[in-house]
Design a protein around this motif. Structure first.
Motif, short mmCIF file in Angstrom:
data_model
loop_
_atom_site.label_atom_id
_atom_site.label_comp_id
_atom_site.label_asym_id
_atom_site.label_seq_id
_atom_site.Cartn_x
_atom_site.Cartn_y
_atom_site.Cartn_z
N ARG A 1 0.86 -1.20 0.00
CA ARG A 1 0.00 0.00 0.00
C ARG A 1 0.88 1.24 0.00
O ARG A 1 1.84 1.33 0.78
CB ARG A 1 -0.91 0.01 1.22
CG ARG A 1 -1.88 1.18 1.23
CD ARG A 1 -2.87 1.04 2.37
NE ARG A 1 -3.95 2.00 2.23
CZ ARG A 1 -4.03 3.13 2.92
NH1 ARG A 1 -3.10 3.44 3.81
NH2 ARG A 1 -5.05 3.96 2.73
N ILE A 2 0.57 2.17 -0.89
CA ILE A 2 1.28 3.44 -0.97
C ILE A 2 0.34 4.53 -0.47
O ILE A 2 -0.79 4.65 -0.95
CB ILE A 2 1.72 3.75 -2.42
CG1 ILE A 2 2.56 2.59 -2.96
CG2 ILE A 2 2.49 5.06 -2.47
CD1 ILE A 2 2.89 2.70 -4.44
N ALA A 3 0.82 5.31 0.50
CA ALA A 3 -0.01 6.36 1.10
C ALA A 3 0.83 7.63 1.27
O ALA A 3 2.05 7.57 1.30
CB ALA A 3 -0.56 5.91 2.45
N GLN A 4 0.15 8.76 1.40
CA GLN A 4 0.84 10.02 1.70
C GLN A 4 1.50 9.88 3.07
O GLN A 4 0.90 9.36 4.00
CB GLN A 4 -0.16 11.18 1.76
CG GLN A 4 -0.72 11.58 0.44
CD GLN A 4 0.18 12.54 -0.34
OE1 GLN A 4 1.36 12.71 -0.04
NE2 GLN A 4 -0.37 13.14 -1.35
N ALA A 5 2.73 10.36 3.19
CA ALA A 5 3.41 10.35 4.48
C ALA A 5 2.76 11.40 5.38
O ALA A 5 2.50 12.52 4.95
CB ALA A 5 4.89 10.64 4.31
N THR A 6 2.50 11.03 6.61
CA THR A 6 1.85 11.93 7.56
C THR A 6 2.74 13.14 7.82
O THR A 6 3.90 12.99 8.20
CB THR A 6 1.56 11.20 8.88
OG1 THR A 6 0.84 10.01 8.58
CG2 THR A 6 0.76 12.06 9.83
N GLY A 7 2.20 14.33 7.60
CA GLY A 7 2.93 15.56 7.88
C GLY A 7 4.06 15.87 6.91
O GLY A 7 4.83 16.78 7.15
N GLN A 8 4.18 15.10 5.83
CA GLN A 8 5.25 15.33 4.86
C GLN A 8 4.67 15.33 3.45
O GLN A 8 4.77 14.34 2.74
CB GLN A 8 6.34 14.26 4.98
CG GLN A 8 7.02 14.23 6.33
CD GLN A 8 8.04 13.12 6.41
OE1 GLN A 8 8.01 12.15 5.68
NE2 GLN A 8 8.97 13.27 7.34
N PRO A 9 4.07 16.44 3.02
CA PRO A 9 3.47 16.49 1.68
C PRO A 9 4.50 16.15 0.60
O PRO A 9 5.65 16.57 0.67
CB PRO A 9 3.01 17.94 1.55
CG PRO A 9 2.92 18.46 2.95
CD PRO A 9 3.93 17.70 3.74
N GLY A 10 4.08 15.36 -0.36
CA GLY A 10 4.97 14.96 -1.44
C GLY A 10 5.79 13.73 -1.15
O GLY A 10 6.46 13.20 -2.04
N ASN A 11 5.77 13.26 0.08
CA ASN A 11 6.47 12.02 0.44
C ASN A 11 5.45 10.92 0.63
O ASN A 11 4.31 11.17 0.99
CB ASN A 11 7.29 12.20 1.72
CG ASN A 11 8.49 13.09 1.52
OD1 ASN A 11 9.03 13.19 0.42
ND2 ASN A 11 8.91 13.76 2.57
N PHE A 12 5.89 9.70 0.38
CA PHE A 12 4.98 8.56 0.45
C PHE A 12 5.52 7.49 1.37
O PHE A 12 6.72 7.32 1.52
CB PHE A 12 4.76 7.98 -0.96
CG PHE A 12 4.22 8.99 -1.92
CD1 PHE A 12 2.88 9.29 -1.93
CD2 PHE A 12 5.05 9.66 -2.80
CE1 PHE A 12 2.37 10.24 -2.80
CE2 PHE A 12 4.55 10.61 -3.67
CZ PHE A 12 3.21 10.90 -3.67
N GLU A 13 4.59 6.76 1.98
CA GLU A 13 4.93 5.62 2.83
C GLU A 13 4.47 4.36 2.13
O GLU A 13 3.37 4.30 1.59
CB GLU A 13 4.22 5.74 4.18
CG GLU A 13 4.64 6.94 4.99
CD GLU A 13 3.85 7.09 6.27
OE1 GLU A 13 2.76 6.48 6.40
OE2 GLU A 13 4.30 7.83 7.15
N LEU A 14 5.32 3.35 2.14
CA LEU A 14 4.98 2.05 1.58
C LEU A 14 4.88 1.06 2.73
O LEU A 14 5.73 1.06 3.63
CB LEU A 14 6.05 1.57 0.60
CG LEU A 14 6.00 2.18 -0.81
CD1 LEU A 14 6.34 3.64 -0.79
CD2 LEU A 14 6.91 1.43 -1.73
N ALA A 15 3.83 0.25 2.72
CA ALA A 15 3.62 -0.71 3.79
C ALA A 15 2.96 -1.97 3.23
O ALA A 15 2.16 -1.89 2.30
CB ALA A 15 2.76 -0.12 4.89
N LEU A 16 3.30 -3.10 3.82
CA LEU A 16 2.60 -4.35 3.49
C LEU A 16 1.35 -4.39 4.34
O LEU A 16 1.41 -4.17 5.55
CB LEU A 16 3.49 -5.55 3.78
CG LEU A 16 4.72 -5.68 2.89
CD1 LEU A 16 5.58 -6.85 3.35
CD2 LEU A 16 4.33 -5.86 1.45
#
Length: 95
Positions: A28-43
């Protein structure tokens, strides 16, 4: 819509298998919390109700958070097979 390369597809399959993620789960790719333009990847074991299912071919599942989808629309998810560990990159789609 975000596209997924064969290298990224293989990397996701390997990660999901190693982590014991259920068959309906994936990356899953999601917006990083509090960091616009950055993304978090998680299983994750399953997509969230509003996630876009980007790639569901075979055993691979890639989900994009609804808020992140517009920013990823013209990008490609790739993986560097030579990287130590999963080395995912987002690059502009080729015309």
């Amino acid at each position: 819509m975000l596209t997924v390369t064969d290298n990224a597809r293989s990397a996701v399959e390997d990660l999901v298998q190693q982590a014991g993620v259920p068959a309906e789960g994936g990356l899953r790719i999601a917006q990083a919390t509090g960091q616009p333009g950055n993304f978090e990847l998680a299983l994750v074991p399953a997509p969230q109700p509003d996630d876009q299912v980007v790639d569901d071919s075979g055993a691979t599942h890639v989900f994009v958070e609804a808020d992140a989808a517009p920013a990823l629309d013209a990008l490609t998810l790739d993986a560097d097979p030579a990287a130590q560990g999963p080395g995912f990159v987002l690059t502009p789609q080729q015309a």
